[in-house]
Every structure is written in C-alpha cells, then in structure tokens.
Design an enzyme around this catalytic site. Structure first.
Site, mmCIF file in Angstrom:
data_model
loop_
_atom_site.group_PDB
_atom_site.id
_atom_site.type_symbol
_atom_site.label_atom_id
_atom_site.label_comp_id
_atom_site.label_asym_id
_atom_site.label_seq_id
_atom_site.Cartn_x
_atom_site.Cartn_y
_atom_site.Cartn_z
ATOM 1 N N SER A 21 -75.570 21.586 35.925
ATOM 2 C CA SER A 21 -75.412 20.540 36.942
ATOM 3 C C SER A 21 -76.329 19.339 36.708
ATOM 4 O O SER A 21 -77.509 19.495 36.396
ATOM 5 C CB SER A 21 -75.691 21.121 38.324
ATOM 6 N N THR B 211 -74.293 31.705 43.921
ATOM 7 C CA THR B 211 -75.133 32.889 44.108
ATOM 8 C C THR B 211 -75.337 33.163 45.599
ATOM 9 O O THR B 211 -75.215 32.268 46.419
ATOM 10 C CB THR B 211 -76.523 32.694 43.457
ATOM 11 N N CYS C 177 -75.933 25.661 46.486
ATOM 12 C CA CYS C 177 -77.130 26.238 45.850
ATOM 13 C C CYS C 177 -78.109 26.702 46.928
ATOM 14 O O CYS C 177 -78.439 25.936 47.820
ATOM 15 C CB CYS C 177 -77.790 25.201 44.945
#
Lengths: 318, 252
Positions: free
Chosen positions: A51, A206, A142
């Site tokens: 990213s 995640t 994130c």
C-alpha cells in the site's frame, strides 16, 4: 475409459482476466517490481503492490511481524516510499507479466486522491492495459496504523461511502474495497461500498488486533503492542464474511484470509469468492505456494468432475 | 528454525576493538555459518545480526556501537537479557581450497565459517590497527589497514591477484561493505573462481513475507543472505541499491 478432463482455472474479476484465481494481497512482498515479477513467475494470477500513501512512511518500529502457532500478527504500520517513488518503481509495470493491483491509502478522502494524482498515467483507464495498473484497491480496514483504516474510523458506513465515492469519481479503473472483519455487519458495509461505486469487495483484512506477550520479557512482542491477525486463525472468519457478502451484493469478491492449500481456496470460492488472496501461507510454503495451490485446485476439480471455476463460485449457497 | 523469541542472558562480554564488543550467551543454537538471528531489545527495536561465535553450548554476537539500537546493546552487562529468534536464512556452501575476505561487521560471518573450516585463509580489511577484529582467535589472519598501521596498507581487494596467485583458491567467501564484496565478485568472475557473498539489508519479518530486504527478485532473509556468484551476477541491485525503512531505493 473417459478422456482426461480439461480443467480451466482462468478467472475473471471485473473484466480483468487472470490465468488462475490466486492473487498476492497487499502488504506481502509488493515492495518492488522485480519481486512482483518473481511472484508472477511463481504462479500468481495477479499481484498487489504494498500500500502506497501520498508521502513516505517509515511505519512502526520492529518487531513488526510475528509468527505464532495459528498464523501471524503484523503491525508494519504502512511503511512505504510514498507515491512519487512508487510511480517511478512501477513505471515499467508491464514487465511483471500479470495484472497488478494498486493498493492506495489515505488519511481522508482527499489524501487518497493525492495518491491517485501521484500515480498519473499508471492509474489512467485510457492507457493500454499492459502499461498501467489493472485495478485500484482501497483498504479501509487496517487495524494497526493510527490515521488510517479502522483506527481512523474508515470502516464506518459513512466514511466508507465518502471515500469510495471520492475515489470512484477520480479513477476509472476497477475499484476494489478491502473490508475489515471486525465490524458488526460486514454485508451492510459491502452494500454501502457497492452503492458508492465499488466494483469488487476484497474480504477480509487482518482481524483483531491481537497481542502476543513474551512472558520472560514481560512485554508485548510487537513494538506497536498489537497487530492484525492473519493465517489459519483468520480463515473461518474470512469464509463467513465472504459467505455473508455474497448474499448481500452483486459485485464480485476477492476472498482473503488464511488460504494455504487448494482445498482452502475452493472453500473460499464456494463461500462466494471469484478469486482468492494468498499471503501468510508464503511463510510455510514459500513463493511457490501460488503454483502449489493452483495445482491442488486442479487435482480436486479433476477428481470431482469440475471443469471450471464458475461451477464452484458460491456453490455453498445452494 | 524458531519463530518464537527466546530471552537469553549475557554470560560474557569481550572487548574486541574500539567501540566493538562481543556478547556471549550460554544458549544452544543450531546454527550454520552465514545464517543470521533477529535480536530484540524490548521497547527499542529488533535487528538482524550475524552470529560471530558459536560452540555446542554458547553463541555470541559482535556489536559495533553505531546507532540507537547498537548503543543500547553495546552498553549491556553480564546478566542482562535480550530476545533472539532464528537462526534464519541459508549458510555458506563449504567446499574446496578457500579464502574468506571480510571487513567491519561482516567479519562475524567470516570467523564462524573459519572456525568450522580451519584451512580457510582469512583476510581482514580495517580502517586502522585498533579496528582489527578477532586477532587472538585467528593469529594467522592476513590483515590490511587503510592507513598501514598494521598489516599491509590498502584494501584486500587491491591484492586479490597476488593472493590468488600464491594460494590458487577454488573459492572465495566474502562478507563486509557491499562495494568490497562487489569487487571480490568481479574478480572471481574474471578468474573463474567460485564465490559466495553474504548480504546485509534492513529487515522486518526475517522470514520471507514482507518484502523489506529484497534485492531484485531475491529475499535476502530467506533466499540468502548468502548468494553464489551465478546469482549475484544477475542481481542488478547488488552493489547499487538497498531499500530504506520506508522502502525507498537508496544507494548502498
């Protein structure tokens, strides 16, 4: 005796043709063109760059990545050289040989647009497909970087709608929106992203964050103390998220989370994914995991009389 | 290979040179020369280190007092503990009549190799006499200093032809400043001598997933850190670029 079956592993995501459905997700290895070439040569159907933000970021201090018995924790903190250096690194993007997805990050909608501007022609739909990125991905999910993702409130329906709409207006390439599993209703968020103009959903980022403490040091191991959890521990959660999203939206899904074998990939596709991301499994199986997974998929399909991926995508919903 | 960080206590400190100390830990480690470990100081940072001392019962690392992390490590005493994980990466491929050329922090990899193979000719380059390392462990070492205060004056790479004519090496190992290793590689390629170099890069995961330490299509942590001449000669980044903490390409 029946003639040997022809297995067609080719996949399609938003009109982008992949020789197989495996994709390197953002955050794994995607630092340079040369390493992405290697991943492509090792059998990935498509790859995603690490990213990129409008300006360079050093990320968190080490330890940033930690393997544990059920997967991995990471709090890399979006280290990246900034869009100017990234545009230079990926200038001859066609050399990579497979479709390349640009993962871009920002602190707010305008910041995402700065990154798109910074990439210039590499994100211009009018360019030939071999001289630009094939798609753009925005992770709003994130769990370990202040100012970005869930820590900046980007995974609320309001922020998701605002950022996706802004990026949609700015960039004509297929737009993937990467969602967090840590939301009360991921299908609702996927619908919001779809309504705001997303062309596909990447599910999931995640989970957590989680924490591992070294008891002899009496300290959390990660310098940021907490990190996003990936690998085997994430797989059943990712499969459930993809299953829920498939029911809720029309747009395709890139299923990511704990896939390390052909069976795992087929499971994710049966939940509704059109393509699959493979990241943490690189630790156990090496970069050749992409070829390994596609070979295993092919074997399973042969043994089960399945000729193409369309026969398994969403199969668990019937 | 161990994924979990183990806390280990310093059992001995050796003064090696000015601002250079070796720390010994009484801890068993299954280690091959050329491999590296990740060293963790809680709340400070984690960095890759080459093991410089290895026996059945102990291992050690040599610390150059340079930045914040190494200053902290350098000032530690017997009884203090650090975290280690690994060892990671490949090791040197030991074969034939060989020479090992090192400089600075790279000498660590050279001396663990030479401990296992006592017929290896060790060549060390240093700035000045007081920066030479491991002299007592390897009294027969061939030494070079930039200022001529000990051994021959100049760089080891200036005398490669002479050394080669004298010893007829089949293989040359090297670890140290990348410019030096590049010269060693070029020499070996021109003479048809086998060569292996151990590379140093800024690392994060240490286990091949993050992409921080890549050199072209190779991960230094997992595909290396030791690379053979045929691979090195294809790596465009070798001797030229590494990735900074942010991932920006910078000159080595």
């Amino acid at each position: 005796m029946k003639p040997p079956m022809t297995i067609n592993l080719s996949a399609d995501i938003c009109g982008i043709k992949l020789v197989n459905p495996t994709i390197l997700p953002a955050g794994f290895l995607g630092t340079t063109k040369e390493i992405l070439k290697r991943v492509a040569n090792s059998g990935a159907g498509a790859v995603t760059i690490k990213s990129i933000s409008s300006v360079a970021r050093d990320g968190h201090k080490n330890p940033t990545v930690l393997m544990y018995e059920a997967g991995m924790l990471n709090a890399v903190g979006y280290s990246n050289p900034g869009v100017k250096a990234a545009a230079n690194e990926f200038s001859n993007i066609g050399e990579i040989g497979v479709p390349v997805i640009a993962s871009i990050i920002g602190t707010e909608a305008d910041d995402f647009l700065k990154v798109i501007d910074g990439f210039g022609d590499l994100l211009s739909k009018s360019k030939d497909s071999s001289s630009r990125f094939s798609a753009i991905e925005i992770p709003l999910s994130c769990p370990h970087t202040p100012g970005f993702g869930t820590l900046a409130g980007q995974s609320t329906p309001e922020a998701t709608s605002e950022i996706v709409s802004a990026v949609r207006k700015k960039c004509g390439l297929p737009l993937f929106v990467k969602l967090s599993p840590n939301v009360p209703d991921i299908s609702k968020l996927a619908m919001v992203a779809q309504d705001a103009g997303a062309d596909a959903i990447t599910a999931v980022n995640t989970m957590g964050p989680g924490m591992v403490i070294n008891i002899d040091a009496r300290e959390p191991v990660l310098d940021f103390k907490v990190g996003g959890v990936s690998g085997a521990a994430l797989r059943p959660i990712a499969v459930r998220c993809v299953f829920d999203i498939y029911k809720a939206v029309e747009i395709p899904i890139i299923g990511v989370g704990g896939i390390s074998s052909g069976r795992d990939a087929i499971e994710m596709m049966m939940a509704g994914a059109s393509t699959v991301g493979i990241g943490t499994a690189i630790y156990d199986r090496g970069i050749d995991v992409f070829k390994g997974v596609t070979d295993e998929m092919s074997d399973w399909m042969t043994n089960n009389g399945v000729g193409s991926l369309n026969e398994i995508i969403g199969a668990a919903h019937k | 290979m161990s994924e979990q960080i183990e806390m280990v206590k310093i059992c001995k400190v050796i003064e090696e040179a000015e601002s250079v100390r070796t720390f010994i830990f009484s801890h068993k480690m299954d280690f091959a020369p050329g491999q590296f470990i990740m060293v963790w100081i809680p709340r400070i940072d984690e960095k890759p280190f080459t093991v410089s001392y290895h026996t059945q019962e102990e291992f050690g690392i040599t610390v150059f007092r340079l930045g914040e992390f190494t200053k902290r490590l350098y000032s530690m005493n017997v009884g203090d503990q650090i975290g280690v994980r690994g060892p990671y990466g490949n090791g040197f491929n030991v074969s034939g009549k060989a020479c090992a050329i090192g400089g600075g922090v790279g000498m660590a990899a050279i001396v663990t190799l030479a401990t296992e193979r006592d017929d290896i000719v060790i060549v060390q380059g240093a700035k000045t006499a007081v920066s030479l390392l491991y002299r007592e462990r390897f009294p027969n070492m061939v030494m070079f200093t930039d200022d001529g205060t000990e051994g021959r004056r100049g760089f080891p790479t200036d005398y490669l032809s002479q050394l080669q004519e004298k010893h007829k090496f089949e293989k040359i190992y090297t670890c140290g400043p990348e410019i030096m290793m590049k010269k060693v590689l070029d020499f070996c390629l021109s003479r048809g001598v086998q060569c292996e170099a151990s590379l140093e890069r800024y690392m994060k995961c240490g286990v091949g997933v993050c992409g921080q330490c890549v050199c072209d299509g190779f991960r230094v942590c997992t595909d290396g850190p030791v690379f053979s001449a045929d691979v090195l000669s294809k790596i465009n980044d070798f001797g030229r670029y590494s990735l900074s903490k942010s991932g920006k390409k910078v000159n080595v």
